[in-house]
Enzyme design. Structure first.
Site, mmCIF file in Angstrom:
data_model
loop_
_atom_site.group_PDB
_atom_site.id
_atom_site.type_symbol
_atom_site.label_atom_id
_atom_site.label_comp_id
_atom_site.label_asym_id
_atom_site.label_seq_id
_atom_site.Cartn_x
_atom_site.Cartn_y
_atom_site.Cartn_z
ATOM 1 N N GLU A 51 12.831 5.960 -3.852
ATOM 2 C CA GLU A 51 11.678 6.840 -4.095
ATOM 3 C C GLU A 51 11.985 8.210 -3.519
ATOM 4 O OE1 GLU A 51 7.888 5.573 -2.404
ATOM 5 O OE2 GLU A 51 6.837 7.117 -3.568
ATOM 6 N N CYS A 249 4.724 5.359 -4.580
ATOM 7 C CA CYS A 249 3.502 6.105 -4.894
ATOM 8 C C CYS A 249 3.748 7.324 -5.772
ATOM 9 C CB CYS A 249 2.808 6.521 -3.600
ATOM 10 S SG CYS A 249 2.118 5.128 -2.702
ATOM 11 N N ASN A 380 2.487 0.815 -9.827
ATOM 12 C CA ASN A 380 3.119 0.601 -8.514
ATOM 13 C C ASN A 380 2.196 -0.280 -7.685
ATOM 14 O OD1 ASN A 380 4.857 0.897 -6.251
ATOM 15 N ND2 ASN A 380 3.476 2.453 -5.461
ATOM 16 N N GLU A 381 1.509 0.306 -6.720
ATOM 17 C CA GLU A 381 0.602 -0.512 -5.902
ATOM 18 C C GLU A 381 -0.805 -0.385 -6.457
ATOM 19 O OE1 GLU A 381 1.050 0.685 -1.832
ATOM 20 O OE2 GLU A 381 2.531 -0.873 -1.434
HETATM 21 O O1 AHR Z 1 7.573 2.878 0.668
HETATM 22 C C1 AHR Z 1 6.601 3.814 0.957
HETATM 23 C C2 AHR Z 1 5.322 3.571 0.170
HETATM 24 O O2 AHR Z 1 4.761 2.364 0.547
HETATM 25 C C3 AHR Z 1 5.478 3.417 -1.313
HETATM 26 O O3 AHR Z 1 5.521 4.632 -1.962
HETATM 27 C C4 AHR Z 1 4.269 2.667 -1.700
HETATM 28 O O4 AHR Z 1 4.450 1.879 -2.840
HETATM 29 C C5 AHR Z 1 3.928 1.871 -0.473
HETATM 30 O O5 AHR Z 1 2.616 2.026 -0.090
#
Ligand code: AHR
Length: 663
Positions: A51, A249, A380-381
């Site tokens: 990321e 994120c 993602n989340e």
């Molecule tokens: O890894 C850091 C963050 O943790 C990521 O962007 C997210 O998916 C999670 O909350």
């Protein structure tokens, strides 16, 4: 003490101790049965999560040294300073042509009236620029002359203010509206951990400048405009089964306008529209106002990286939802089509031939062969019914066109609780291909949950342990350290992932990279400064798993039970049909040396020598650093087997990998 009392005391103590002594004896034997494979290990099993966080891409693996090269940051001269002998209003003017060039609206116009004046602009880089003595640096700039007469001097300047490399750029004589590109290369005469780029203007005249760029020669595979080789090498060394990108994120964005849109990351870099990085302002305790995504690294480059390091690509796409920790914006269901189309088009971009609309784009960028994309993540989340509603639409459309294509689905931010339970039930009802579980927890949680998957259903959805890291303090605490305690806890937990390869098909630590002067989130697998990079103890755990992946998980039992915390010991075992090895991973999470006997049964042949690789340290608090990058790193030796048995002396807080040939 009178003799009678002493005898009584002895009898009581002995009777208390005896069962545990007997127990200890029974528990001393670990049996690994190599001819009873439980499940295949997926080639994707151990991968990496990339990321653009902590200056992971811009200022990280993307080797561009100039920050804000096209003046598109919301403060257009952020990262730049102007030096002039005489104040001259408008000598460095930012021009914004936003009506005619949406992707790259800004440039600077330099006006110098008198040859005797001095005028220059200096770029500070991403927390400075790492400069290496003797290395070639490639400078380039887009320009157009309004009035001829200016010569550009590009100089590398060390922290001490010394010029350590320079080049002259004489713009071609033409004047007019068309942009030209000038490129010049020169060698650095000295090193600097935190240098800068100075451009000064000789003569008098007026010139427009854009896309001011500086790359080192030693990029990964020596690709011009490429990636930082030392960082990519650390990934390649892991031999990851997959690479997940671009997050995290950043997939979701603070709001939908700032979501990651892969189509905007293709083509000429000057046409890739930059956006603010959502980690820019996420944490008030780690503000990073100069953090943007320039997309110099885009989806084409990520696919190419995956191919380079032999990892299956795993792109994660926005599900029509912005980050639910931030704005929680969603796109109306009846306007989801463009998002779904992005997913369908991405499969065509990766796999379609050059006659397809998006395959043609890939081929034009230099890769006519397909990238063999077999899976992608949707969301993602993300969580809640709003996610499930959108996911169903994505899944239906993708499966209708590509029935065998695998989809990774989110189970939210946490590995338990109401949100998780809701999603887990819904996803299993949908017969989801792969469920992405995340856990940022204390080391104790990892130890206590090493058997998490022992009772997961063997049929149906597979598990992707998509983001995990043991937190020495607590999630998002700036005190979190990549120390041995966290690494050993992860290693212990990973025995459970490996043992349950029938259920778990992929796993990745997160986040991957962090710049020592530009991070927002800790702990991280690999730390870098402008010149160096090093793997943490956690990195070595990941690497030991992925380079000892094997092809089949086999039983490893103590007293007839799988080994997940008895005597603080955690064990998993695999065989590798390619090398005919049996590989046994043993974690001792206790503060004491533990002695065990390992018996390998069911092998037709067994080498008399085992290779033993141990990751250990002097203290659970020990960490690696730029000064001692290998303080906690694996050490390999050999040892003799006695028949089919190994004497395992398991050091305190250690992770040991035994590899024995069966040819
Ligand atoms: O890894 C850091 C963050 O943790 C990521 O962007 C997210 O998916 C999670 O909350």
């Amino acid at each position: 003490m009178p003799i009678k009392k002493l005898l009584v005391a002895f009898t009581i103590t002995a009777s208390l101790l005896l069962p545990s002594l007997i127990q200890a004896q029974n528990n001393n034997l670990i049996t690994v049965q190599v001819n009873k494979p439980i499940a295949p290990i997926q080639p994707t099993m151990w991968g990496v999560f990339f990321e653009d966080i902590n200056l992971g891409a811009d200022g990280g693996i993307y080797a561009e040294l100039v920050k804000n090269r096209s003046f598109e940051f919301y403060k257009p001269l952020m990262g730049w300073t102007v030096t002039q002998s005489k104040f001259n209003e408008g000598s460095v003017l930012v021009i914004n042509r936003q009506e005619t060039n949406i992707a790259n609206p800004r440039f600077v116009s330099i006006t110098k009236d008198a040859a005797t004046d001095t005028l220059g602009i200096t770029n500070e880089g991403f927390r400075g620029m790492g400069i290496k003595k003797g290395l070639r640096y490639d400078f380039s700039v887009m320009y157009r002359q309004q009035t001829a007469g200016l010569t550009l001097h590009a100089e590398l300047v060390s922290m001490a203010g010394k010029v350590i490399g320079s080049a002259v750029i004489n713009p071609s004589p033409g004047i007019g509206a068309a942009w030209s590109k000038a490129a010049v290369s020169f060698n650095a005469t000295d090193s600097s951990l935190s240098g800068k780029l100075n451009i000064w203007f000789e003569g008098a005249g007026k010139i427009d400048l854009d896309m001011i760029s500086l790359f080192p020669e030693d990029t990964w595979k020596k690709r011009p405009g490429g990636m930082r080789a030392d960082m990519i090498q650390l990934l390649a060394d892991m031999k990851p089964g997959f690479i997940r990108f671009p997050g995290g994120c950043v997939v979701e964005g603070y709001d939908l306008g700032l979501r990651y849109q892969w189509k905007k990351t293709l083509g000429n870099i000057e046409d890739r529209q930059l956006i603010i990085n959502r980690w820019n302002s996420e944490f008030s305790h780690r503000p990073t106002p100069d953090y943007f995504q320039t997309f110099g690294l885009g989806f084409y480059e990520y696919f190419q990286l995956a191919e380079d390091i032999g990892a299956a690509p795993l792109p994660i796409l926005n599900a029509g939802m912005a980050c639910q920790f931030n704005s929680a914006e969603v796109v109306p269901i009846d306007q989801l089509d463009p998002y779904v189309q992005d997913a369908l088009d991405l499969i065509e971009f990766a796999n379609g031939d050059a006659n397809t609309q998006w395959g043609k784009v890939r081929a034009a960028m230099g890769h006519p062969a397909p990238f063999n994309l077999t899976m992608m993540g949707v969301g993602n989340e993300n969580w809640g019914p709003q996610y499930i509603d959108r996911l169903k639409i994505f899944s239906k459309a993708i499966k209708a066109r590509y029935p065998d294509f695998k989809l990774v689905n989110s189970s939210g931010t946490d590995p338990n609780g109401e949100r998780f339970d809701y999603l887990n039930t819904e996803l299993r009802n949908m017969n989801a291909d792969i469920i992405d579980e995340h856990y940022y927890r204390k080391p104790e949680w990892f130890l206590a949950n090493a058997a998490r998957y022992d009772n997961y259903p063997r049929n149906g959805s597979k598990i992707f342990a998509g983001e995990y890291a043991a937190q020495s303090d607590h999630t998002v605490s700036i005190e979190n350290k990549n120390n041995t305690e966290t690494a050993i806890a992860e290693a212990a937990f990973m025995t459970g992932l490996e043992r349950n390869a029938a259920v778990v098909s992929m796993a990745s630590y997160a986040p991957l990279f962090a710049h020592i002067d530009g991070w927002q989130w800790t702990p991280d697998l690999i730390w870098v400064n402008n010149l160096q990079s090093y793997g943490t103890p956690n990195y070595y755990v990941q690497k030991l798993y992925s380079t000892n992946k094997g092809t089949n998980v086999v039983p490893a039992l103590m007293d007839g039970k799988s080994i997940s915390g008895q005597d603080s010991i955690y064990v998993s075992a695999v065989t590798d049909k390619n090398t005919s090895d049996v590989i046994i991973k043993v974690v001792n999470a206790s503060a004491n040396v533990v002695n065990k006997m390992i018996s390998i049964i069911g092998a037709k042949k067994l080498s008399t020598i085992a290779t033993v690789t141990v990751l250990k340290s002097n203290s659970v608090l020990e960490v690696n650093s730029f000064v001692t990058p290998d303080a906690v790193s694996p050490v390999t030796a050999t040892m003799q087997l006695k028949g089919n048995k190994l004497t395992a002396t398991l050091l305190a807080h250690s992770f040991t990998v035994y590899r024995i040939g069966m040819k």
